[in-house]
Structures are given as structure tokens and as C-alpha cells.
Design an enzyme around this catalytic site. Structure first.
Site, PDB file in Angstrom:
ATOM      1  N   ALA A 151       0.875  -1.172   0.000  1.00 32.29           N
ATOM      2  CA  ALA A 151       0.000   0.000   0.000  1.00 32.29           C
ATOM      3  C   ALA A 151       0.910   1.219   0.000  1.00 32.29           C
ATOM      4  O   ALA A 151       1.755   1.371   0.877  1.00 32.29           O
ATOM      5  CB  ALA A 151      -0.899  -0.008   1.231  1.00 32.29           C
ATOM      6  N   SER A 152       0.762   2.087  -0.988  1.00 38.38           N
ATOM      7  CA  SER A 152       1.681   3.205  -1.167  1.00 38.38           C
ATOM      8  C   SER A 152       1.602   4.195  -0.006  1.00 38.38           C
ATOM      9  O   SER A 152       0.596   4.285   0.704  1.00 38.38           O
ATOM     10  CB  SER A 152       1.364   3.943  -2.473  1.00 38.38           C
ATOM     11  OG  SER A 152       1.485   3.086  -3.579  1.00 38.38           O
ATOM     12  N   GLN A 153       2.678   4.955   0.182  1.00 39.41           N
ATOM     13  CA  GLN A 153       2.737   5.973   1.219  1.00 39.41           C
ATOM     14  C   GLN A 153       1.671   7.035   0.950  1.00 39.41           C
ATOM     15  O   GLN A 153       1.568   7.550  -0.158  1.00 39.41           O
ATOM     16  CB  GLN A 153       4.130   6.593   1.233  1.00 39.41           C
ATOM     17  CG  GLN A 153       4.397   7.496   2.408  1.00 39.41           C
ATOM     18  CD  GLN A 153       5.876   7.809   2.558  1.00 39.41           C
ATOM     19  OE1 GLN A 153       6.697   6.914   2.664  1.00 39.41           O
ATOM     20  NE2 GLN A 153       6.212   9.093   2.551  1.00 39.41           N
TER      21      GLN A 153
END
Length: 407
Positions: A76-78
Site C-alpha cells: 500500500a503506497s505511502q
């Protein structure tokens, strides 16, 4: 699901968005994106993660890589990167959107919120375990109308095209032909693009024959599976210093095997930065002016053994020509030892042409200094475009595109 006693997820979510806007790393704002991130529950797409972790400004791994030395297979991207890339995408109500890299499904849910009931979102991933997770999370959270397909994202999904917006949440080294075919003229593509050892979220506007950027922001993403155009290897016998370069560059590694044992040249400028000031724009400048720009990394043991410290040992820009190398360096200035530290920028060269290469890096430091936030224009052309039809700038050839980087 773990929670913080007495703290509602909604409060944590709003605090996260507040922090992203306050830090304002990218300088990009959009009220619609802000509302979407305050509305869509990130923790609901990370049911095995503590709520406080879900609302920390960091990436979360959802599928590890069985290879201990490799990057995770899916994350899950920042959140701050999610925010500015969605602002770059400029989604409109009713848009038809294609996402490469399904992840948790959270980004697809944000896209669906932005495009509204009249819009369409299709997200894809090559890994069936990832798409199964994505489908489950989207269904659980009320986004059954988001399409999830298992396929190589480089192929797009022509069945649902043309797309008004396309976004990749994996690092790309090339822009596949299928994307050109499936993105409508006037549409937008946002992609974490890799060139010359760096990675940037580039927002392209699709024109009739080219894609032209209007936003280039720092980012880091897991690389897409199947694009292996970046080469790397150690340049010392102790395997402490590694060089990364693109396959279109003429770098003969055998000529560099003992380069770090050769005479050293150090060149300093009068350009300084503070402890939290970014100097990454120097790398961008080099990529737009020097065809030999690449990346160098050095382990701590390399400095202990006498290597002059690169500006950022984990990743610094370098220039290579034949049997010579130079890289960006910094050192603390002697001025005002009681005040906030300042660091001057320069370069260190090794080999016969090391001094010249170091001076060329310093020239780009000086070019960067008066316009530190200036962004290059990245123009993408089809791979068969003749040189005469290219804009002025540094040309980088890929299998599917010719990129021109220019200021």
C-alpha cells in the site's frame, strides 16, 4: 482489527490528511482529492494492520517476496505520495480510469470516489494473489462496481478503453505501446518513471503524437515485473560500491573495476544546503544534460575503507566515461559551528577523466542553485520517431518510447 483505545479511525484519518497538507512536500493541492482521502477508510483495506499504522504516513507491505534480498511484491503506497499523484491525475467526474498495480484496492476506491457514479475504474495486477485480495477488499467496503482484472498491466485492458485517465502505482522503465493506444487524446497518464537511476512521478498530457509532462515529482515505487532495462553491478572487488545504469548507455564495467584505487579529484562549489533541504534537483539537471548520468550506492564499509563519501551513500548521481567516474558529494561547512549546519555541494572524481567529470557535476550544481524547484519537461515520443522530430534535450531510448528530458 486493532485500534487505539479512545481514538476513532476518522480522527486518525483527518490527522493524517492534515499532516500531509501541512508538510506540503509536493506543493500540489486539490480539494476533491483532500475530500476523498478524508472519506475513504484506508484502515479498512488493511484489516491485518493496526489502525495507527494504517494512518501513519508510510507504505505497508501486503505481500512479501520469498527472496530475502528482494523488494516486497505488493505494498500500500505511502499516503502523501498517493495524495500528490491523484492531484497530478486531475480526475473529473465521469472519467474512465485504468490503474496499473491493484495493491490493496484503496487507491482504486479513491479513484472511484473522484470519478463518481457516472465514472468507471478498472484496476489490474499481474499477481492473482494480489487481485484476489483487491477484489475482496473492494467488495467488503462497498466498491463492487470497480473492475479488477488479473493481467500484465503493460498490456492495458483494451476491452474497457479508451481511458480518460491512466495511473501506474508501480515503477515503470518504459511506456508500453498499449498505453498509447488505450489513452484518449487529451487524457492524462501519471506514472512513476525511472531513468538514469532516479524515479519521478511524471504527469503526462496525451497529445496527438506525443505525451508531454506538466508535473514531475519525487517518488519511489516497487518496480513493475517484466521491465529489466536497468543494469547494476559492483565496481570494486570487495563488493561495497554498486553502479546502476540503463541499457541504452555505453558503460563497460570491466574498465571500472579498479577505478576507486586511482587518483582522486575533489571539486567544491559555494552552493550550500541545510540539513533537511533537498538537493535532488541536481540529479534531474544531470539527466537532462549528461548522457552518462547513472546512480552509485556505497555501503558504510566502503567509507571506512577510505572511499570519499557520496552525498547520499544509498543513492547518488554519478557520471561515467570509459575508465573514469565522478559522483555528487557534500561536506559540512566550517562557518558558524554553533548555528544550524550547512553543507556545501561538490563532486569527487576518480580516474584519468575524473577531474573533468567532477567539474561537469559542479556545473549542474550551479545551474540548479538559482532555480532549485524548477522541473524538467519530459516528452515521450513513439520509438520510431526520427531524431529530426524530437525536441531539444537529452534523448533516452526505450523499447516503446523515446524520452526527451529538457529544462
Amino acid at each position: 482489527m486493532n485500534t487505539i483505545p479512545g481514538t476513532a479511525p476518522e480522527d486518525l484519518r483527518n490527522r493524517l490528511v492534515d499532516a500531509i497538507l501541512q508538510e506540503d512536500v509536493s506543493g500540489l493541492r486539490d480539494a476533491g482529492v483532500e475530500t476523498a482521502m478524508r472519506t475513504v477508510a484506508r484502515h479498512a483495506f488493511l484489516p491485518d494492520t493496526a489502525v495507527e499504522e494504517a494512518y501513519a504516513n508510510k507504505s505497508v507491505t501486503i505481500k512479501e517476496n520469498p527472496d530475502d534480498d528482494a523488494l516486497p511484491l505488493s505494498c500500500a503506497s505511502q499516503p502523501d505520495v498517493v495524495h500528490f499523484m491523484l492531484v497530478q491525475l486531475a480526475v473529473r467526474e465521469g472519467d474512465n480510469i485504468f490503474e496499473i498495480g491493484a495493491g490493496t484496492g484503496y487507491n482504486a476506491a479513491l479513484l472511484k470516489h473522484l470519478t463518481g457514479k457516472s465514472g468507471q475504474v478498472t484496476t489490474c495486477d499481474i499477481d492473482p494473489d494480489v487481485t484476489a485480495y483487491t477484489r475482496r477488499m473492494l467488495d467488503t467496503n462497498g466498491y463492487e462496481d470497480v473492475r479488477v482484472v488479473t493481467r500484465d498491466g503493460a498490456l492495458g485492458a483494451s476491452r474497457f478503453s479508451p481511458y480518460d485517465r491512466m495511473i501506474a502505482t508501480v515503477g515503470m522503465w518504459d511506456l508500453p505501446d498499449a498505453w498509447w493506444d488505450q489513452l484518449a487524446v487529451g487524457g492524462r497518464l501519471v506514472v512513476p518513471l525511472r531513468w538514469r537511476g532516479l524515479s519521478r512521478a511524471v504527469a503526462f498530457q496525451r497529445e496527438e503524437k506525443v505525451m508531454r509532462s506538466d508535473s514531475v515529482k519525487m517518488c519511489g515505487f516497487l518496480p513493475v515485473i517484466g521491465q529489466d532495462g536497468e543494469q547494476n553491478d559492483y565496481i570494486d572487488d570487495d563488493r561495497l560500491v554498486r553502479l546502476y545504469w540503463d541499457e541504452d548507455q555505453s558503460i563497460a564495467l570491466a574498465l571500472l573495476r579498479d577505478v576507486l584505487t586511482r587518483p582522486k579529484s575533489v571539486a567544491w562549489t559555494d552552493v550550500t544546503v541545510g540539513p533537511v533541504e533537498s538537493f535532488d534537483g541536481v540529479w534531474l539537471r544531470l539527466s537532462a544534460t549528461e548522457r552518462t548520468t547513472c546512480r552509485i550506492t556505497a555501503k558504510p564499509a566502503a567509507m571506512k575503507a577510505g572511499l570519499h563519501r557520496p552525498a547520499s551513500p544509498a543513492l547518488s548521481p554519478a557520471l561515467v566515461e570509459a575508465d573514469s567516474l565522478a559522483y555528487l558529494a557534500l561536506e559540512r561547512t566550517a562557518e558558524d559551528p554553533e548555528g544550524e549546519p550547512r553543507f556545501r555541494l561538490g563532486a569527487v572524481g576518480y580516474g584519468a577523466a575524473g577531474a573533468d567529470l567532477a567539474e561537469r557535476i559542479c556545473a549542474q550544481i550551479h545551474a540548479w542553485n538559482p532555480a532549485r524547484t524548477a522541473e524538467p519537461v519530459v516528452t515521450a515520443y513513439s520509438a520510431d520517431t526520427p531524431d529530426s522530430d524530437l525536441a531539444n534535450g537529452a534523448v533516452i531510448d526505450r523499447p516503446s518510447v523515446r524520452l526527451v528530458i529538457a529544462y
